[in-house]
Design a protein around this motif. Structure first.
Motif, PDB file in Angstrom:
ATOM      1  N   PRO A  34      29.922 -18.886  13.328  1.00 55.42           N
ATOM      2  CA  PRO A  34      28.537 -18.737  13.774  1.00 55.42           C
ATOM      3  C   PRO A  34      27.907 -20.068  14.173  1.00 55.42           C
ATOM      4  O   PRO A  34      28.066 -21.068  13.477  1.00 55.42           O
ATOM      5  N   ARG A  35      27.202 -20.045  15.312  1.00 51.96           N
ATOM      6  CA  ARG A  35      26.483 -21.244  15.757  1.00 51.96           C
ATOM      7  C   ARG A  35      25.410 -21.640  14.760  1.00 51.96           C
ATOM      8  O   ARG A  35      25.154 -22.820  14.539  1.00 51.96           O
ATOM      9  N   LEU A  36      24.774 -20.611  14.171  1.00 54.09           N
ATOM     10  CA  LEU A  36      23.598 -20.876  13.360  1.00 54.09           C
ATOM     11  C   LEU A  36      23.925 -21.624  12.074  1.00 54.09           C
ATOM     12  O   LEU A  36      23.045 -22.255  11.488  1.00 54.09           O
TER      13      LEU A  36
ATOM     14  N   LEU B 150      23.123 -25.100  12.529  1.00 56.30           N
ATOM     15  CA  LEU B 150      21.876 -25.294  13.261  1.00 56.30           C
ATOM     16  C   LEU B 150      20.628 -24.992  12.437  1.00 56.30           C
ATOM     17  O   LEU B 150      19.724 -25.814  12.361  1.00 56.30           O
TER      18      LEU B 150
END
Lengths: 466, 218, 254
Positions: free
Chosen positions: B138-140, B143
């Protein structure tokens, strides 16, 4: 954004009196200027120069092959599930974005920094249709609250002091008063967080497009670029057609030269490469990605003698080095692009008639050319623009006829000498504190020295014969 | 819309090459010139550069020590965001989470303080991490939380960005094409927009902790 | 770049401003060159290099005046001028100005190739860094880098070397010596307010500098800076490098 470049002299006069702004600008630009030197030439002068040349090559060669590279990038992006759209002009950009908004039932938009979006007035166009648009780059957000345009392309609030930002946050956002920059930033973070998490669409610009992979490359330090491209369901990238580079190698060099030249960083904190929307099986990311390739006057520049300006990588080093920009700040230039870049690009994009003073807003000192990481000859282009202006008769009649008279006198040595004699007779042997008419602009700030009793050429004749 | 594309392309095609003859070539040039580095030198260089960016870098003596480090950094938290364990090169991590009742959560939850990822590559010359998107990544995780913890293997550290790009070519660009996005991370997020004061932790994480595992630990 | 001017006659391009406003600077150049045994002549048909019109965008007028330059110097073997901006005009802009003119293009290129700024002529052209000069009294100087000379011709090092090698000359550094003084030719009147602000910044730097005298290679910048200094209580002035060097000559003829 509205063009007010023709008001340069009067706006500049006002901004010259704004000591607080000028202090902020001077401090920021000299810091960035020094850091750039330190880092670009970290491995020695020769290496720094080689970097500039290699970066220039990457951009110039891409420009030469622009149609092919655009084709290739479009094919790659499309194969990867992105939608590639083309916009000839600003109106088309706004129309396309509104269509995407309608298609995907978007009501709120979060934006990363995009100079192209400023060019076309995107925010206004969306707001006119009842769409909430929030700038998320901290500097741009501050400007949005203050309803001011940016005054620098990398540090958009370079003209604002800490206290003015503090007062803005207190007034518009009910921030508890504090002079602590970190607290102010954290406050803004909390406010913007909510917007990120609930927005339907994220709009970004693009620093580079790598044609061999179709990658849209974006550089940020704050992480807002990541937020607007990871959280909302739709990502729209607005990219000028001149942002193209051919290969990943070119991109690797440019993504390191850009931050060095802009802010004295060896890498941006976040270098993003977007090849397309999320793939099946990926846990997050936008469902839809649109890339809007924007012309808006760039193809006209491509066909002109000024094509070199299209190799600009928007680092801002030229304005950091420019003593005129440091004196007036960015707003005086009257449009999206200030400083030496703006003095050349604005007339080319909006038309010379709407930006007549800008090519003259320079003493041609050459500092911009010296620092440009892609070796653009800005002073030469300013001279060429002045020539164009002259030929469109967009010139002060007094200056025009003064020059013709002066040229006439300079074609004939006897007349030249005679002119000097007359000047001496008229002005005497003291410095001049006040000159008449147009020339009073000189004496507003300086004395003018007396003409010599005998010119050099006359003395030479007398002492040395002919 | 086809019309816009045709308009633009025809305007560009109509020109002679806009810049005349261009001298000079596109030879490979390293932005940060470096002599060939041994594996140890590569790690040292990476550590030095990452720390200059205010990242914290650790080289634990064993996998167990690495796990203790992770637990210390988690403190009292029992919820984290994370890449799938198969993408994090730390044996025993999954078990350690189970033992300590630490749950991996994938919601957009602002109360989650720490995000844990691996990396796809690291760059010694600039202290950077390269994270590609994909299943289980996951990118999040790198981030949203205020703290990003990245666990990498020593052999993932390449000399520089130019080297990473060369490996993409060697593998054939199709693999990279099939990646939705790549993120090159160089330090915690920051801004200098407020009167040029350097402030860490803007929209992205404000802390970046990088744990480097040597091959013997794995 | 340039063929060596050694052994060649030096034709002085005195420049319009020196001719009309500062003839003593013209003589300073002549005296220094003759002190080195160089034959100097003064082609009498010279007027101006055409820069003011060129910078203002009027290339027609600039060309007319430039043709007069080409005519005046048609017999020159080497051209020496006490102005970085005029030398830059001839070297860099004449080929552009005459690019489409078959009649004058070759001559423009020929003269561009033999035109030297005064300090680069001495140090680069003749290879002389030490003129064996001595000031009667100890004096301190700091150099202001005039922009065209600095960035288009790479000047600055030559002038500083010549100064430093003069007995009794102490050379200090001026803060922001490479930041434009704000003259810029027509810019000084067309954008007078901005020019005035840049001048103020330069004058602040001059006042804070410990050197007694500021030295530069262009009288145009010098005129602008001295014009501004005259309106302050500061006794400091800017002088041309030729005048300062001439002060160190053993005898002072002419």
């Amino acid at each position: 954004m509205k063009v007010t470049s023709n008001d340069f002299t009067s706006t500049a006069k006002l901004s010259l009196m704004d000591d607080e702004m000028r202090r902020s600008v001077k401090q920021a630009t000299t810091t960035a200027y020094q850091k750039r030197i330190d880092l670009m030439f970290e491995a020695g002068h020769a290496h720094g120069e080689a970097l500039r040349q290699r970066a220039a090559q990457a951009k110039r060669r891409a420009l030469q092959r622009l149609p092919d590279l655009l084709d290739q990038a479009e094919a790659k992006l499309t194969a990867n599930g992105a939608h590639v759209l083309w916009a000839s002009d600003g109106e088309k950009v706004n129309q396309l974005v509104l269509e995407i908004i309608t298609r995907h039932a978007v009501t709120s938009v979060v934006k990363g920094k995009s100079m192209v979006s400023e060019e076309v007035g995107l925010n206004e166009a969306l707001e006119d249709h009842g769409i909430e648009v929030i700038e998320t780059d901290l500097g741009e957000y501050i400007l949005q609250l203050a309803d001011e345009p940016p005054s620098h392309i990398v540090i958009p609030v370079i003209h604002k002091s800490l206290t003015s930002i503090r007062d803005l946050f207190i007034e518009k956002l009910n921030m508890t008063p504090t002079d602590d920059g970190h607290e102010m930033a954290q406050f803004a973070r909390r406010v913007l967080r909510e917007k990120f998490l609930t927005a339907d669409m994220g709009i970004t610009g693009g620093n580079f497009i790598v044609s061999e992979t179709g990658s849209i490359c974006l550089v940020t330090n704050e992480g807002n670029g990541r937020m607007v491209t990871s959280l909302p369901r739709v990502h729209v990238a607005l990219v000028g057609i001149e942002k193209m580079v051919a290969t990943l190698e070119d991109f690797a060099i440019l993504t390191q030269v850009l931050p060095r030249s802009a802010t004295g960083q060896s890498m941006p904190v976040y270098t993003h490469m977007y090849n397309g929307p999320r793939k099946a099986g990926e846990p997050d990311g936008p469902d839809e990605m649109y890339v809007i390739l924007v012309d808006n006057g760039r193809s006209a520049i491509f066909n002109s003698g000024y094509a070199q300006i299209l190799t600009c990588i928007r680092c801002g080093a030229c304005m950091n080095a420019c003593p005129v920009y440091q004196a007036t700040g960015g707003h005086a230039y009257g449009w999206v692009y200030p400083g030496p870049l703006g003095a050349v690009l604005t007339p080319l994009l909006v038309g010379l008639e709407r930006a007549r003073p800008l090519p003259h807003a320079s003493s041609l000192c050459g500092a911009c050319k010296q620092v440009c990481p892609v070796d653009i000859d800005l002073p030469q282009m300013l001279l060429d623009l002045r020539h164009d202006l002259y030929h469109r008769r967009a010139v002060d009649p007094i200056l025009k006829w003064g020059l013709k008279l002066w040229a006439f006198g300079n074609r004939f040595p006897a007349l030249f000498e005679f002119g000097g004699r007359i000047a001496r007779l008229l002005t005497g042997d003291r410095s001049l504190k006040r000159l008449p008419g147009f020339l009073s602009r000189w004496t507003n700030y300086r004395d003018f020295p007396p003409f010599a009793r005998e010119s050099f050429r006359r003395q030479w004749r007398e002492r040395r014969g002919d | 819309m086809r019309k816009n594309r045709d308009e633009i392309m025809s305007r560009l095609d109509a020109a002679h090459p806009p810049l005349g003859a261009i001298e000079g070539g596109l030879e490979r040039l390293s932005v940060v010139p470096m002599e060939h580095l041994s594996p140890q030198q590569t790690v040292d260089r990476f550590k030095e550069q990452a720390r200059l960016l205010s990242s914290s870098v650790y080289v634990p003596a064993s996998a167990d020590e690495a796990i203790r480090l992770v637990m210390d950094l988690l403190g009292d938290d029992n919820r984290v965001m994370s890449w799938a364990f198969e993408h994090i090169p730390l044996p025993g991590l999954e078990a350690a989470f189970r033992t300590n009742s630490i749950r991996v959560v994938s919601a957009r939850d602002e109360t989650i303080r720490v995000g844990i990822t691996g990396a796809d590559a690291a760059l010694a010359s600039t202290g950077s991490l390269v994270l590609l998107t994909g299943e289980g990544k996951p990118r999040l995780a790198s981030l949203l939380p205020k703290v990003h913890m990245a666990i990498i293997r020593q052999d993932q550290i390449l000399a520089d960005l130019e080297t990473w790009v060369a490996t993409l070519h060697e593998q054939g660009l199709d693999a990279f094409q099939n990646t939705a996005s790549a993120m090159i991370i160089s330090g915690p997020s920051r801004t200098a927009d407020i009167a040029m004061q350097l402030i860490l932790g803007m929209h992205g994480p404000g802390e970046l902790h990088i744990i480097i595992l040597e091959p013997t630990h794995l | 770049m340039h063929d060596s001017p050694k052994g060649k006659r030096a034709s002085l391009f005195v420049t319009c401003m020196v001719d009309m406003l500062y003839p003593e600077t013209g003589w300073a150049v002549v005296d220094v060159l003759e002190h080195l045994g160089i034959t100097v002549d003064f082609p009498p048909k010279q007027t101006c290099c055409g820069q003011p019109a060129f910078n203002a965008g009027d290339r027609t007028s600039a060309k007319q005046v430039a043709i007069q330059f080409l005519k005046a110097f048609k017999d020159a073997e080497a051209i020496v001028t006490p102005s970085g901006s005029c030398a830059a005009m001839v070297r860099h802009e004449y080929p552009i100005l005459f690019a489409d003119d078959p009649q004058w293009f070759d001559e423009a290129k020929r003269l561009a190739a033999i035109t030297w700024e005064f300090t680069e002529y001495l140090v680069g052209g003749l290879g002389i860094s030490d003129l064996q000069l001595r000031l009667p009294k100890r004096r301190s100087f700091a150099f202001h880098d005039a922009c065209h000379g600095l960035r288009m011709l790479g000047l600055g090092a030559a002038a500083r070397t010549l100064l430093k090698n003069m007995d009794n000359a102490v050379v200090e550094e001026l803060e922001e010596s490479d930041v434009c003084c704000g003259f810029g030719g027509v810019f000084s009147v067309k954008m007078a307010d901005v020019s005035g602000a840049m001048l103020k910044r330069k004058i602040n730097g001059i006042q804070e500098c410990s050197a007694e005298t500021i030295v530069t290679g262009d009288v145009s910048c010098m005129t602008h800076m001295n014009g501004g200094l005259a309106r302050t209580p500061s006794p400091k002035r800017v002088r041309h490098i030729a005048d300062v060097l001439a002060d160190g000559l053993p005898d002072k003829p002419s």
